[in-house]
Write a protein that holds these residues in place. Structure first.
Motif, PDB file in Angstrom:
ATOM      1  N   LEU A  46       0.817  -1.210   0.000  1.00 45.79           N
ATOM      2  CA  LEU A  46       0.000   0.000   0.000  1.00 45.79           C
ATOM      3  C   LEU A  46       0.851   1.260   0.000  1.00 45.79           C
ATOM      4  N   ALA A  47       2.100   1.133   0.439  1.00 44.67           N
ATOM      5  CA  ALA A  47       3.004   2.291   0.447  1.00 44.67           C
ATOM      6  C   ALA A  47       3.221   2.845  -0.956  1.00 44.67           C
ATOM      7  N   LEU A  48       3.027   2.013  -1.970  1.00 44.03           N
ATOM      8  CA  LEU A  48       3.263   2.431  -3.348  1.00 44.03           C
ATOM      9  C   LEU A  48       2.097   3.209  -3.938  1.00 44.03           C
ATOM     10  N   LEU A  49       0.960   3.219  -3.252  1.00 46.73           N
ATOM     11  CA  LEU A  49      -0.236   3.858  -3.790  1.00 46.73           C
ATOM     12  C   LEU A  49      -0.245   5.355  -3.537  1.00 46.73           C
TER      13      LEU A  49
ATOM     14  N   ILE B   5      -7.872   3.101   7.367  1.00 49.48           N
ATOM     15  CA  ILE B   5      -8.231   1.861   8.047  1.00 49.48           C
ATOM     16  C   ILE B   5      -8.546   2.115   9.519  1.00 49.48           C
ATOM     17  N   TYR B   6      -9.583   1.437  10.001  1.00 52.69           N
ATOM     18  CA  TYR B   6      -9.988   1.465  11.409  1.00 52.69           C
ATOM     19  C   TYR B   6     -10.036   0.026  11.898  1.00 52.69           C
ATOM     20  N   ILE B   7      -9.266  -0.280  12.936  1.00 57.55           N
ATOM     21  CA  ILE B   7      -9.191  -1.634  13.474  1.00 57.55           C
ATOM     22  C   ILE B   7      -9.601  -1.601  14.944  1.00 57.55           C
ATOM     23  N   ASN B   8     -10.554  -2.447  15.291  1.00 64.18           N
ATOM     24  CA  ASN B   8     -11.070  -2.516  16.659  1.00 64.18           C
ATOM     25  C   ASN B   8     -11.087  -3.969  17.107  1.00 64.18           C
TER      26      ASN B   8
ATOM     27  N   LEU C 225       0.415  -1.719  13.056  1.00 64.25           N
ATOM     28  CA  LEU C 225       1.797  -1.232  12.974  1.00 64.25           C
ATOM     29  C   LEU C 225       2.352  -1.372  11.561  1.00 64.25           C
ATOM     30  N   ALA C 226       2.017  -2.470  10.878  1.00 66.11           N
ATOM     31  CA  ALA C 226       2.467  -2.653   9.501  1.00 66.11           C
ATOM     32  C   ALA C 226       1.882  -1.577   8.592  1.00 66.11           C
TER      33      ALA C 226
ATOM     34  N   VAL D 273       0.029   4.321   5.826  1.00 68.78           N
ATOM     35  CA  VAL D 273      -1.435   4.272   5.768  1.00 68.78           C
ATOM     36  C   VAL D 273      -2.011   4.915   7.025  1.00 68.78           C
ATOM     37  N   ASP D 274      -3.058   5.684   6.856  1.00 70.28           N
ATOM     38  CA  ASP D 274      -3.792   6.272   7.984  1.00 70.28           C
ATOM     39  C   ASP D 274      -4.579   5.152   8.658  1.00 70.28           C
TER      40      ASP D 274
END
Length: 312
Positions: free
Chosen positions: A225-228, A234-237, A255-256, A262-263
């Motif tokens: 995704l760094a290349l985009l 993203i929201y992770i719960n 963390l990745a 990525v936000d």
């Protein structure tokens, strides 16, 4: 499966509901809808929540694709999750713009494309292409990545992030609630391999194929995704008593994503892997998502509107 949610009573109750019923304070719920799906070779069943009235002048409705966990199906979010009440409240309080919520039925597909004759079919393509196209053709939607999100619980949490990672041109946001987010399986992980043979319901081959599981794993996808230029948000719960390494996997993936630029937002809250947790945490997730949704696909900022309802 992590989410073998008992729903016999919920399904029975759903039978007495009409195909289109008013939500608690304004929205409309429609059940047992069908979208044509060339990917599956048969219609794809889904339920729908849509706001009352029409979009405000100059705006269109964003769309949230809300995915179920393993077990029953698309009615779970309506019957056990209180989706209509939560959406009505979020819209009334201004935490969400008037938004369509689409709840597809995906069986125990893990939301991946499975070409096996005995599998669930090309489910990722069916939802991200066929269903999206049907919704955008039939409703006044904000048909762009900024107006489209995917969210889900457990198996559906994995699926929502899979859609956002694989189709960032279509989904600007991904939300995982207690998502089954795990690292790839290495050859020496004999314990994990043994559990995986029954855990994934044939979604990655029967017998289970490590290569297919790892190819669809989110962790190798995250650095890419760094290349985009335009990355999904993203929201992770997760609940602190979620089983199966969910807290660890959620933290490691967060963390990745941060390393990839990525936000990403991570919240670990008290709770078990059950509906009281997901009903409660859907509200904060919507509060995060709502202010970021684009109801004009860039028109409000003088940007040309680019629809993403392609056949790809």
């Amino acid at each position: 499966m992590i989410t073998r949610i008992l729903s016999a009573s919920l399904a029975a109750a759903a039978l007495v509901l009409s195909a289109a019923t008013p939500a608690v304070s304004g929205g409309v719920v429609e059940r047992d809808l069908k979208a044509p799906s060339p990917a599956l070779g048969k219609p794809l069943r889904y339920s729908l929540y849509k706001p009352a009235g029409e979009p405000a002048p100059g705006t269109r409705w964003p769309v949230l694709y809300l995915l179920h966990g393993g077990g029953p199906g698309e009615a779970d979010w309506l019957d056990a999750g209180g989706l209509a009440t939560t959406m009505d409240k979020a819209i009334a309080e201004g935490r969400m713009p008037p938004t369509v919520v689409v709840m597809p039925y995906a069986g125990n597909s893990w939301y991946v494309d499975n070409p096996d004759a005995q599998g669930e079919g090309l489910m990722e393509t069916a939802i991200t292409r066929d269903l999206v196209n049907t919704i955008d053709r039939s409703l006044p939607t904000a048909a762009c990545r900024g107006g489209r999100a995917a969210a889900g619980l457990s198996m559906g949490g994995y699926g929502a992030l899979l859609f956002a990672f694989d189709k960032p041109h279509r989904f600007g946001f991904g939300v995982s609630l207690s998502g089954s987010l795990t690292q790839p399986i290495a050859p020496q992980m004999t314990g994990r391999l043994k559990r995986a043979r029954t855990f994934y319901d044939g979604a990655f081959g029967t017998p289970f194929r490590v290569s297919r599981f790892n190819a669809a794993n989110l962790f190798p996808k995250a650095p890419r995704l760094a290349l985009l230029r335009e990355k999904p948000k993203i929201y992770i719960n997760a609940g602190d008593r979620d089983p199966g390494g969910i807290v660890q996997g959620s933290t490691e993936l967060h963390l990745a994503l941060l390393r990839a630029g990525v936000d990403s937002k991570l919240t670990i809250v008290p709770g078990r892997h059950e509906w009281p947790l997901w009903r409660r945490e859907l509200g904060p997730a919507l509060a995060w998502l709502g202010p970021q949704l684009d109801t004009t696909c860039g028109a409000a900022d003088g940007v040309a509107i680019v629809k993403s309802t392609t056949t790809q």
